[in-house]
Design a protein around this motif. Structure first.
Motif, PDB file in Angstrom:
ATOM      1  N   ARG A  57      52.273  77.216  45.730  1.00  0.00           N
ATOM      2  CA  ARG A  57      51.790  76.225  44.776  1.00  0.00           C
ATOM      3  C   ARG A  57      52.916  75.756  43.857  1.00  0.00           C
ATOM      4  N   ALA A  58      53.752  76.698  43.420  1.00  0.00           N
ATOM      5  CA  ALA A  58      54.819  76.356  42.477  1.00  0.00           C
ATOM      6  C   ALA A  58      55.838  75.402  43.104  1.00  0.00           C
ATOM      7  N   VAL A  59      56.214  75.652  44.347  1.00  0.00           N
ATOM      8  CA  VAL A  59      57.165  74.758  45.012  1.00  0.00           C
ATOM      9  C   VAL A  59      56.520  73.416  45.298  1.00  0.00           C
ATOM     10  N   GLY A  60      55.297  73.417  45.775  1.00  0.00           N
ATOM     11  CA  GLY A  60      54.615  72.157  46.053  1.00  0.00           C
ATOM     12  C   GLY A  60      54.456  71.292  44.824  1.00  0.00           C
ATOM     13  N   ASP A  61      54.216  71.927  43.672  1.00  0.00           N
ATOM     14  CA  ASP A  61      54.038  71.191  42.418  1.00  0.00           C
ATOM     15  C   ASP A  61      55.357  70.811  41.756  1.00  0.00           C
ATOM     16  N   GLY A  62      56.470  71.319  42.280  1.00  0.00           N
ATOM     17  CA  GLY A  62      57.761  71.014  41.663  1.00  0.00           C
ATOM     18  C   GLY A  62      58.095  71.888  40.476  1.00  0.00           C
ATOM     19  N   VAL A  63      57.405  73.018  40.309  1.00  0.00           N
ATOM     20  CA  VAL A  63      57.746  73.947  39.238  1.00  0.00           C
ATOM     21  C   VAL A  63      59.184  74.424  39.414  1.00  0.00           C
ATOM     22  N   VAL A  64      59.561  74.696  40.669  1.00  0.00           N
ATOM     23  CA  VAL A  64      60.950  74.988  41.035  1.00  0.00           C
ATOM     24  C   VAL A  64      61.278  74.186  42.292  1.00  0.00           C
ATOM     25  N   PRO A  65      62.544  73.794  42.474  1.00  0.00           N
ATOM     26  CA  PRO A  65      62.895  73.016  43.660  1.00  0.00           C
ATOM     27  C   PRO A  65      62.971  73.845  44.933  1.00  0.00           C
ATOM     28  N   MET A  66      63.280  75.152  44.818  1.00  0.00           N
ATOM     29  CA  MET A  66      63.369  76.021  45.980  1.00  0.00           C
ATOM     30  C   MET A  66      62.843  77.400  45.624  1.00  0.00           C
ATOM     31  N   ALA A  67      62.365  78.119  46.642  1.00  0.00           N
ATOM     32  CA  ALA A  67      61.896  79.484  46.416  1.00  0.00           C
ATOM     33  C   ALA A  67      61.742  80.191  47.749  1.00  0.00           C
ATOM     34  N   GLU A  68      61.681  81.518  47.655  1.00  0.00           N
ATOM     35  CA  GLU A  68      61.370  82.339  48.823  1.00  0.00           C
ATOM     36  C   GLU A  68      60.090  83.107  48.535  1.00  0.00           C
ATOM     37  N   PHE A  69      59.268  83.259  49.563  1.00  0.00           N
ATOM     38  CA  PHE A  69      58.024  84.003  49.396  1.00  0.00           C
ATOM     39  C   PHE A  69      57.685  84.745  50.675  1.00  0.00           C
ATOM     40  N   THR A  70      56.881  85.793  50.529  1.00  0.00           N
ATOM     41  CA  THR A  70      56.345  86.502  51.688  1.00  0.00           C
ATOM     42  C   THR A  70      55.025  85.865  52.077  1.00  0.00           C
ATOM     43  N   VAL A 110      56.088 106.611  58.351  1.00  0.00           N
ATOM     44  CA  VAL A 110      56.410 105.351  59.025  1.00  0.00           C
ATOM     45  C   VAL A 110      55.153 104.884  59.769  1.00  0.00           C
ATOM     46  N   THR A 111      54.308 104.163  59.086  1.00  0.00           N
ATOM     47  CA  THR A 111      53.021 103.737  59.651  1.00  0.00           C
ATOM     48  C   THR A 111      53.127 102.478  60.503  1.00  0.00           C
ATOM     49  N   ASN A 112      54.083 101.601  60.207  1.00  0.00           N
ATOM     50  CA  ASN A 112      54.247 100.344  60.946  1.00  0.00           C
ATOM     51  C   ASN A 112      52.913  99.607  61.042  1.00  0.00           C
ATOM     52  N   HIS A 113      52.201  99.542  59.937  1.00  0.00           N
ATOM     53  CA  HIS A 113      50.820  99.054  59.963  1.00  0.00           C
ATOM     54  C   HIS A 113      50.703  97.535  59.886  1.00  0.00           C
ATOM     55  N   LEU A 114      51.779  96.843  59.488  1.00  0.00           N
ATOM     56  CA  LEU A 114      51.738  95.382  59.486  1.00  0.00           C
ATOM     57  C   LEU A 114      53.165  94.829  59.478  1.00  0.00           C
ATOM     58  N   TRP A 115      53.264  93.521  59.719  1.00  0.00           N
ATOM     59  CA  TRP A 115      54.549  92.824  59.638  1.00  0.00           C
ATOM     60  C   TRP A 115      54.429  91.682  58.647  1.00  0.00           C
ATOM     61  N   ALA A 116      55.541  91.380  58.021  1.00  0.00           N
ATOM     62  CA  ALA A 116      55.545  90.364  56.969  1.00  0.00           C
ATOM     63  C   ALA A 116      56.845  89.586  57.020  1.00  0.00           C
ATOM     64  N   THR A 117      56.737  88.276  56.918  1.00  0.00           N
ATOM     65  CA  THR A 117      57.902  87.400  57.000  1.00  0.00           C
ATOM     66  C   THR A 117      58.088  86.624  55.707  1.00  0.00           C
ATOM     67  N   ASN A 118      59.335  86.467  55.312  1.00  0.00           N
ATOM     68  CA  ASN A 118      59.681  85.642  54.155  1.00  0.00           C
ATOM     69  C   ASN A 118      60.045  84.233  54.600  1.00  0.00           C
ATOM     70  N   PHE A 119      59.663  83.251  53.775  1.00  0.00           N
ATOM     71  CA  PHE A 119      59.971  81.844  54.011  1.00  0.00           C
ATOM     72  C   PHE A 119      60.883  81.347  52.891  1.00  0.00           C
ATOM     73  N   MET A 120      61.957  80.664  53.251  1.00  0.00           N
ATOM     74  CA  MET A 120      62.748  79.932  52.260  1.00  0.00           C
ATOM     75  C   MET A 120      62.327  78.474  52.349  1.00  0.00           C
ATOM     76  N   VAL A 121      61.810  77.933  51.240  1.00  0.00           N
ATOM     77  CA  VAL A 121      61.261  76.578  51.254  1.00  0.00           C
ATOM     78  C   VAL A 121      61.883  75.731  50.147  1.00  0.00           C
ATOM     79  N   VAL A 122      61.829  74.418  50.359  1.00  0.00           N
ATOM     80  CA  VAL A 122      62.346  73.461  49.378  1.00  0.00           C
ATOM     81  C   VAL A 122      61.270  72.418  49.093  1.00  0.00           C
TER      82      VAL A 122
END
Length: 333
Positions: A81-94, A229-241
């Motif tokens: 939401r913050a990137v889409g609204d222009g709160v910041v020009p770039m960000a990374e999120f999971t 070491v449960t390996n119970h899920l996977w998670a990816t980070n996105f770098m967006v602008v």
């Protein structure tokens, strides 16, 4: 609300500065990057490398500054939401931390759906076009993606069976992991990275789920002694602008930056792949026991979460065909 208004005003100034930079050859475009992770975590280091490469490739025309630890005031679960609204020009999120804005981001985090990096790449080949299209509709462009390493459970004391989990206050990421913990008799406490250590120190949580990367960065051995070491899920980070900022750049500059993201992404994945073994060694060196979960415990966790894939599809029907194709390709149809 006041904090958000202030941040949005600051973001607007950053976007305006970007526009001025494209109009005046001598003035560079300057973008701040919001990063929730600590300064030494590999995702932050990757972001710093990307910023350096962009600056070099554009001869200083585009300059990105990485702000780690959520220092720009953007919370991890508010980033889309913050990137889409222009709160910041770039960000990374999971991805899974932003399912409130885009539910399909949670598909890779269905418990025990994905077993390893190869399977994660298969999932991405199926769902990434949808992710990118939906984020484009939310006024942002994906520059690169990189996953976290294998996930673990961290406790104060040894855990042998599911009965030992009852009543433990476990840090969770989102609704899915909260539901998983509830089914196992634990008490979920949804926290973002910067909030975990204060919660451990105050006694709000007794246990944590995360990767070895974060466990080392936040020195969990000061609070927790046993890791599984449960390996119970996977998670990816996105770098967006933000697309308003992105489209103000000349087309050739956008192509240069996009190509850099494509070139560096496989290298960032390789960094992620090396993280698990490296960080497990550091945890052990600092007195933490690291081991596979007891068979009875792992079986109980799998049984408790067995229906969560079907439940995800009921809540997100578009995920059905993706999961069907994924299971066929990994031989679990």
């Amino acid at each position: 609300m006041l904090r958000r208004d202030v941040m949005k005003a600051a973001g607007g100034l950053a976007l305006a500065a970007g526009a001025a930079g494209t109009a005046t050859a001598q003035a560079p475009t300057r973008w701040d990057i919001s990063i929730p992770w600590g300064p030494n975590e590999f995702h932050t280091v990757n972001a710093q490398r990307f910023a350096t490469e962009v600056r070099n490739a554009t001869n200083g025309a585009v300059q990105m500054t990485v702000h780690a630890g959520g220092s720009l005031g953007v919370r991890a679960n508010e980033t889309v939401r913050a990137v889409g609204d222009g709160v910041v020009p770039m960000a990374e999120f999971t991805a899974f931390q932003n399912v409130g804005d885009l539910p399909i981001l949670g598909i890779e985090s269905i418990p025990f759906l994905i077993s390893n990096y190869d399977e994660l790449q298969i999932m991405h080949s199926l769902v990434r076009p949808i992710w990118e299209r939906e984020l484009e509709r939310r006024n942002q462009t994906v520059l690169y993606m990189c996953p976290w390493p294998t996930q673990l459970f961290y406790f104060k004391r040894p855990i042998a069976t599911a009965a030992d989990l009852r009543g433990i206050r476990m840090r969770t990421y989102d609704r899915v992991t909260a539901e998983m913990c509830t089914r196992l008799g634990m008490v979920p406490q949804q926290l973002t990275n910067p909030d975990v250590v204060p919660a451990l120190a105050s006694g709000r949580v007794d246990a944590v789920m995360t990767s070895g990367t974060t466990a080392v960065a936040q020195r969990y051995w000061e609070f927790l002694k046993h890791a599984y070491v449960t390996n119970h899920l996977w998670a990816t980070n996105f770098m967006v602008v933000n697309n308003d900022a992105w489209r103000r750049l000349p087309a050739a500059t956008r192509t240069t930056i996009a190509d850099l993201g494509k070139r560096l992404e496989p290298e960032f994945w390789n960094v992620s792949k090396g993280e698990h073994t490296l960080r497990m060694g550091e945890l052990q060196q600092n007195g933490m026991t690291v081991e596979d979960p007891p068979a009875a415990l792992l079986q109980a966790v799998r049984q408790a979460t067995a229906t969560m894939g079907d439940e995800f599809v009921r809540a997100n029907p578009a995920a059905g065909p993706i999961l069907q194709q994924f299971r066929q390709r990994v031989g679990r149809a």
